[in-house]
Design an enzyme around this catalytic site. Structure first.
Site: not given
Length: 234
Positions: A60-61
């Site tokens: 994830d970011r």
């Protein structure tokens, strides 16, 4: 990110794969809105090959830590099969809000899409895909505002989207700083405290697996200090 910055994040290199320390807050690939992303900087990691490496999986970011890249097509096929078959061991560190009653446990909770308008947001769904996570409490304490927090080691047995974040929320221990499944949108909230700490990859049959560890990111070090944790002994 300069080429030197990208090279400084290299944790492991061989002829088939690389492992880099992904920074929190930077997406691994370009989204529909564009913007800077880690994949745009992979050219610095060619090391003489005609093409840059490519992502073997995703983080994830806002998650930091170990990210595996394949150096060419055959390597990516090999890594893809290892991930699909569950043969790659992943260890995450997380700080959660709340206090688990036990010292360790297994979460077996299927996950499905929240709805068609929320992209990759997920929710517990008995009709969804199976998802299992092993967790272990490494430390407990309170944050600077007196709220209970805990430092957990998480080992996902499956690789569902947002699996750890949804499982923690469903157990009543949302990950500190999670803007989607926790309280990360509140004023003054810290960044997401989820870190891909280590990965073990049996990249070559008949050879010892490759084990790689990523250092704790700066935004988590202060919280671990508050809990009295030394990352080398956690």
């Amino acid at each position: 990110m300069t080429p030197e910055d990208m090279l400084s994040r290299l944790l492991y290199r061989d002829g088939l794969m690389l492992v880099v320390d992904k920074p929190a807050g930077l997406p691994v690939h370009r989204g529909p809105r564009g913007g800077d992303n880690l994949e745009d900087h992979f050219d610095a990691l060619r090391f003489g090959l005609p093409r840059p490496p490519a992502l073997a999986h995703r983080l994830d970011r806002d998650t930091s830590g170990c990210l595996v890249l394949g150096r060419h097509r055959k390597a990516l096929e090999r890594l893809g099969k290892l991930f699909r078959d569950g043969r790659i061991e992943k260890t995450y560190w997380a700080v959660v809000e709340g206090a688990p009653a036990d010292d360790a446990g297994e979460i077996d909770m299927a996950l499905g899409r929240l709805d068609s308008t929320r992209g990759w947001w997920m929710r517990p769904d008995p009709l969804g895909l199976p998802a299992q996570t092993h967790w272990r409490a490494l430390a407990r304490g309170q944050d600077t505002e007196g709220r209970d927090i805990a430092f957990l080691e998480l080992k996902p047995r499956t690789g569902r989207t947002h699996q750890l974040r949804v499982h923690m929320q469903a157990m009543g221990w949302p990950i500190l700083g999670d803007p989607v499944y926790g309280h990360g949108k509140r004023e003054g909230a810290p960044p997401l405290h989820l870190h891909a700490r280590a990965i073990v990859v049996p990249i070559r049959d008949g050879h010892e697996s490759v084990a790689v560890t990523a250092p704790v990111p700066p935004h988590m070090r202060g919280t671990l200090d508050t809990l009295g944790c030394d990352e080398t002994r956690a």
